[in-house]
Design a protein around this motif. Structure first.
Motif, PDB file in Angstrom:
ATOM      1  N   MET A 129       0.820  -1.213   0.000  1.00 39.95           N
ATOM      2  CA  MET A 129       0.000   0.000   0.000  1.00 39.95           C
ATOM      3  C   MET A 129       0.852   1.261   0.000  1.00 39.95           C
ATOM      4  O   MET A 129       0.368   2.356  -0.280  1.00 39.95           O
ATOM      5  CB  MET A 129      -0.948  -0.007   1.192  1.00 39.95           C
ATOM      6  N   PRO A 162      -8.561   3.155  -1.357  1.00 38.52           N
ATOM      7  CA  PRO A 162      -7.765   2.154  -0.634  1.00 38.52           C
ATOM      8  C   PRO A 162      -8.446   0.794  -0.574  1.00 38.52           C
ATOM      9  O   PRO A 162      -7.775  -0.247  -0.592  1.00 38.52           O
ATOM     10  CB  PRO A 162      -7.611   2.766   0.764  1.00 38.52           C
ATOM     11  N   SER A 218      -4.034   4.939   3.248  1.00 33.46           N
ATOM     12  CA  SER A 218      -3.480   3.796   2.513  1.00 33.46           C
ATOM     13  C   SER A 218      -2.527   2.988   3.380  1.00 33.46           C
ATOM     14  O   SER A 218      -2.605   1.759   3.444  1.00 33.46           O
ATOM     15  CB  SER A 218      -2.761   4.279   1.247  1.00 33.46           C
TER      16      SER A 218
END
Length: 471
Positions: free
Chosen positions: A80, A279, A402
């Protein structure tokens, strides 16, 4: 925008006349005459493709999540990071990108510069994967982010410049639609492309790198569109004498402190809503594989449904909102529906197609209703700066969320992640209700029906004409 283009595309002299320029030959046809509707809509097609390559490459990691984690030996939080590194530069640069578009580069040169950053960032991202250098991939996503969000600001500025007062909600919806087509194509071709490259004898991260190189070719489309828009916009400025009607008002960055409360509430809605969508899609592939025992291909198909649905629904909802008005009510509906979608994904085993299709519709409603509202509260000469601020705040949220989302998955799993997203959506809903109450207390300008807006616009045009005659 008309008040912000201080210089033409490449610093050439602007040819201005007091009288209308007479067009001949091809230039006088419906398709080539900027005074005619067909030319504007042909330019809109180019405008829509301006960010196609950027959105395609933005979600390359989501389309290759399980493959990328395996080939590069990454944790979910490190994975991420590719999204977080994209967002961090835009916490500041989206704001300055908007200001640069308004008062320094102009929208034409700004769009070209930002497109170059997008292309360079994707090339370096692919190179980092091919060399198995995660630090280079992080740096590349940072460079990619410098261009990506600022390019979206340029696209919004172009839209207002060409379509202010002319179906702007539909235009924003159509732009969103084409952007999501880019994301959808990415979600559905990157895994097959990876498998095709793997059949030629390469393995691991080298296959990943070449796959990303091939996908990066799409970024060139953004650059080509930026050059084409620069040419057509410069030509239209000359023919329509846009500079002659430009405002001489001096714009300062410090003016943002005078932006009204409704604008800041829109920013809160934007960040709180988008952090519960992007996300989630970034981590969705493995979520669908684990909870519903789906194959990577089937999981990618479901994960891309938000983009597929919004690609079709955004211009339709934009058209509907243009005809009905009541933007704030639409925002509340979109946010409430998304809360229901995340609740279905978190607490039931209902086929995920249902929730993701509904989320795509809700996302289309929210985006089509929210972004054009900025033009209702911010004067035209400062729209680039305003959109830049909105993008900057959105990216601050995306950068932090994120990393937080990846860490939550690593430590607590996907159920807690869904609860986390639901909290953010509730914040967005509360902000939307406060926006409605604030607007209602000051006359309800933002939530007018389309008919009421048309009457006000006609009245304003009449008063402007009377003022012109008096002067």
């Amino acid at each position: 925008m008309s008040g912000s283009e201080k210089t033409p595309l490449l610093n050439s002299n602007v040819h201005e006349h007091e009288e209308d320029e007479e067009l001949t030959g091809c230039g006088s046809t419906l398709a080539c005459n900027p005074r005619r509707f067909l030319h504007r809509y042909l330019v809109l097609i180019i405008m829509c493709f301006l960010s196609f390559g950027s959105y395609f490459c933005y979600d390359n990691p989501a389309a290759l999540q399980d493959t990328m984690i395996k080939d590069l030996n990454l944790s979910e939080s490190s994975f991420m990071g590719f999204y977080s590194w994209y967002s961090w530069p835009n916490v500041i640069l989206c704001f300055f990108g908007g200001f640069l578009i308004d008062k320094v580069f102009g929208v034409r040169l700004g769009a070209i510069i930002f497109s170059l950053f997008v292309t360079l960032g994707q090339i370096l991202f692919a190179l980092g994967a091919y060399l198995n250098k995660v630090w280079l991939m992080d740096m590349a996503r940072f460079i990619f982010g410098i261009g990506g969000e600022s390019l979206a600001v340029a696209q919004n500025t172009y839209a207002v410049k060409w379509f202010q007062g002319r179906e702007l909600n539909m235009v924003f919806g159509l732009q969103l639609s084409f952007s999501r087509v880019g994301s959808t194509v990415n979600m559905n071709i990157m895994q097959p492309l990876y498998k095709m490259v793997a059949e030629h004898g390469l393995t691991g991260y080298k296959v990943l790198g070449i796959t990303l190189f091939i996908g990066g070719i799409i970024c060139l489309l953004s650059l080509i569109c930026a050059l084409a828009l620069g040419y057509f916009d410069k030509r239209a400025d000359r023919i329509l004498h846009r500079k002659a009607t430009a405002s001489d008002e001096v714009i300062r960055i410090t003016d943002v402190k005078y932006f009204p409360l409704p604008f800041w509430l829109m920013c809160v809605i934007c960040v709180a809503y988008y952090v519960a969508v992007f996300p989630f899609i970034g981590l969705g592939l493995v979520f669908f594989e684990m909870k519903w025992n789906l194959s990577p291909t089937a999981a990618n198909t479901i994960n891309s449904l938000v983009y597929i649905i919004s690609a079709v629904a955004s211009p339709l909802f934009g058209f509907l909102i243009d005809r009905s008005g009541k933007n704030i009510f639409w925002i509340i509906i979109g946010t409430s529906a998304t809360i229901g979608c995340h609740a279905l994904l978190a607490f039931t085993f209902l086929n995920p197609f249902v929730a993701m299709i509904c989320m795509g519709l809700a996302y289309s409603i929210l985006a089509s209703a929210l972004w054009p509202l900025v033009a209702q509260v911010i004067q035209e000469s400062q729209l680039g700066t305003a959109y830049g601020i909105m993008q900057a705040i959105q990216n601050l949220g995306l950068a932090v969320v994120s990393i937080a989302a990846g860490s939550i998955v690593d430590s607590s799993g996907y159920l807690i992640l869904e609860v986390f997203f639901l909290v953010w959506l509730c914040i967005a809903l509360v902000a939307a209700v406060i926006l409605y109450l604030t607007d209602a207390s000051s006359g309800g300008k933002l939530n007018l029906s389309a008919k009421q807006r048309r009457i006000l616009a006609e009245e304003k045009a009449r008063l402007d004409e009377e003022k012109k005659l008096l002067n």
